[in-house]
Scaffold this motif. Structure first.
Motif, PDB file in Angstrom:
ATOM      1  N   ASN A   1       0.949  -1.186  -0.149  1.00  0.00           N
ATOM      2  CA  ASN A   1      -0.142   0.006   0.103  1.00  0.00           C
ATOM      3  C   ASN A   1       0.967   1.356  -0.150  1.00  0.00           C
ATOM      4  N   GLU A   2       0.832   2.103  -0.922  1.00  0.00           N
ATOM      5  CA  GLU A   2       1.642   3.315  -1.269  1.00  0.00           C
ATOM      6  C   GLU A   2       1.483   4.146  -0.074  1.00  0.00           C
ATOM      7  N   HIS A   3       0.514   4.272   0.877  1.00  0.00           N
ATOM      8  CA  HIS A   3       0.382   4.791   1.942  1.00  0.00           C
ATOM      9  C   HIS A   3       1.036   4.486   2.942  1.00  0.00           C
TER      10      HIS A   3
ATOM     11  N   ARG B   1       4.366   2.589   5.094  1.00  0.00           N
ATOM     12  CA  ARG B   1       6.077   2.363   5.079  1.00  0.00           C
ATOM     13  C   ARG B   1       6.304   1.460   6.128  1.00  0.00           C
TER      14      ARG B   1
ATOM     15  N   THR C   1       2.371   5.613   8.812  1.00  0.00           N
ATOM     16  CA  THR C   1       1.643   6.373   7.897  1.00  0.00           C
ATOM     17  C   THR C   1       1.175   7.786   8.310  1.00  0.00           C
TER      18      THR C   1
ATOM     19  N   ARG D   1      -1.589   9.372   8.345  1.00  0.00           N
ATOM     20  CA  ARG D   1      -2.458  10.058   9.131  1.00  0.00           C
ATOM     21  C   ARG D   1      -2.555   8.445  10.156  1.00  0.00           C
TER      22      ARG D   1
ATOM     23  N   THR E   1       3.924   8.676  13.489  1.00  0.00           N
ATOM     24  CA  THR E   1       3.523   7.828  12.391  1.00  0.00           C
ATOM     25  C   THR E   1       3.319   6.318  12.525  1.00  0.00           C
TER      26      THR E   1
ATOM     27  N   ALA F   1      -7.254   3.674   2.536  1.00  0.00           N
ATOM     28  CA  ALA F   1      -6.973   4.581   1.798  1.00  0.00           C
ATOM     29  C   ALA F   1      -7.332   5.926   2.462  1.00  0.00           C
ATOM     30  N   PRO F   2      -6.358   6.718   2.855  1.00  0.00           N
ATOM     31  CA  PRO F   2      -6.565   7.832   3.822  1.00  0.00           C
ATOM     32  C   PRO F   2      -7.485   8.768   3.414  1.00  0.00           C
TER      33      PRO F   2
END
Ligand SMILES: Cc1ncc(COP(=O)(O)O)c(C=O)c1O
Length: 372
Positions: free
Chosen positions: A270-272, A274, A291, A293, A341, A367-368
């Motif tokens: 998921n690109e959001h 890490r 992340t 958020r 985060t 998804a944020p």
């Protein structure tokens, strides 16, 4: 998402249920023997845990904080001395330094590993620096070759806070064996946990071992004769017996942790989100994802029945307890970023493939800004 599940952050049943008879036998043995402090179980566990770590000595103590505190006392660190400590560690690492009258000097971690580096540590050295306390955070092992060179170059004592790193390895050596001494915690949720508070010091240094043993027993090795003004911090027989029962299972539990972590490391896409840099010897005490958020992700996962933990929401320099160190927000940017985060997701022996899949699916569908 499939059917809603409820996944605790940590569930002991996968570890304890299959060995329930061994645990019952352990505490019964202590009850039957009627010897509760400094007895056969403690001595046997010390030998077994030292052997497991690959260390000469192990001294059982009351908890992980005391393990660190007694090491520092035994090493003669005190008033006027400085000890380097990561800015993003659990407060106990810093408290141990404060308790002996020395000053914790914080080091910003590497944001990719959450561990301190020798390069960053070197910048914080002063003529008062006496020791480096490397914390093997989350079960990850820092660059111990680098720290060894740094310690040798500046004549510093190299210590490990291995409270989260039972079973972690680097270059074939287990965490807890890289410096002069290491402190372990057996707090129940640790990779090897007691059924209450417990800790240990591990070292190859006979002088430190002897001093820690005396210091934790009122400064005494012969009843009512006291060589130092010590404290009361001993591993009691019940906890030692429980730890002895659990130790032979630790390798299997480590395998289970690594298998779940491997699934997460390849399956979380998921690109959001890490993940930290892969560490081959990781003991995977926790598995954090990062992340922007984070609080939103926490609520999203809670709503799906997935329970998480934040290790740690406030870095040491922003804790009220350490206001007098004089640090300010912005002083340790990586520690602050990790605190703002990071979110640790469930990972424990006994977690089923279905549960692991459920956690990964939830993370991959996050998804944020969107509600579940
Ligand atoms: C990094 C670290 N250091 C020290 C400690 C202190 O251990 P204890 O809670 O057994 O005193 C812990 C765990 O609680 C820890 O995670």
């Amino acid at each position: 998402m499939n059917k809603r599940m409820n996944i605790p952050y940590l569930d002991f049943s996968g570890m304890h249920d299959p060995m329930r008879e061994e645990l019952d036998a352990a505490w019964k043995r202590v009850m039957d023997r009627e010897w509760f402090i400094l007895g056969e179980e403690d001595r046997a566990f010390e030998e077994e845990f030292a052997a497991w770590c690959g260390s000469r000595y192990c001294i059982g103590v009351g908890n992980g904080l005391d393990a660190l505190r007694l090491i520092l006392l035994a090493a003669g660190i005190g008033q006027g001395d400085e000890v380097l400590v990561p800015a993003n560690t659990f407060i106990a690492s810093a408290l141990a330094v404060s308790y002996v009258g020395a000053k914790p000097v914080l080091v910003d971690p590497d944001r990719e590993t959450a561990l301190i580096t020798p390069e960053e540590a070197e910048k914080r050295l002063t003529p008062r620096t006496k020791a480096i306390m490397v914390v093997q955070l989350y079960g990850r092992v820092a660059d111990m070759e680098g720290f060894k060179s740094l310690a040798e170059k500046h004549h510093l004592l190299l210590l490990e806070d291995a409270a989260q790193a039972h079973g972690a390895v680097q270059n074939g050596k287990r965490a807890g064996t890289f410096g002069t001494a290491a402190g372990f915690s057996f707090y129940p949720g640790k990779n090897l946990g007691a059924l209450g508070d417990a800790g240990a010091v591990v070292t190859d240094d006979g002088d430190i071992a002897e001093k820690v043993r005396k210091l934790g027993n009122y400064g005494s090795s012969r009843k009512y004769y006291h060589d130092f003004t010590g404290v009361n911090s001993r591993l009691d027989e019940l906890q030692a017996a429980v730890l002895r029962a659990k130790l032979p299972h630790l390798e299997d539990w480590m395998k289970a942790r690594r298998a779940i972590a491997a699934a997460y490391e390849t399956g979380i896409r998921n690109e959001h989100l890490r993940l930290l840099k892969k560490d081959e010897g990781n003991g995977y005490y926790t598995f954090p994802v990062f992340t922007a958020r984070r609080d939103e992700l926490l609520t999203y996962l809670e709503n799906l029945g997935i329970h998480c933990q934040i290790y740690y929401p406030v870095p040491i320099h922003l804790q009220k307890a350490y206001a007098d160190l004089g640090y300010r927000k912005g002083d340790f940017p990586a520690a602050e970023e990790l605190a703002e985060t990071g979110l640790s997701i469930p990972l424990y022996p006994g977690m089923t493939e279905e549960q692991v899949r459920y956690v990964m699916d939830a993370l991959n569908e996050y998804a944020p800004g969107e509600k579940e």
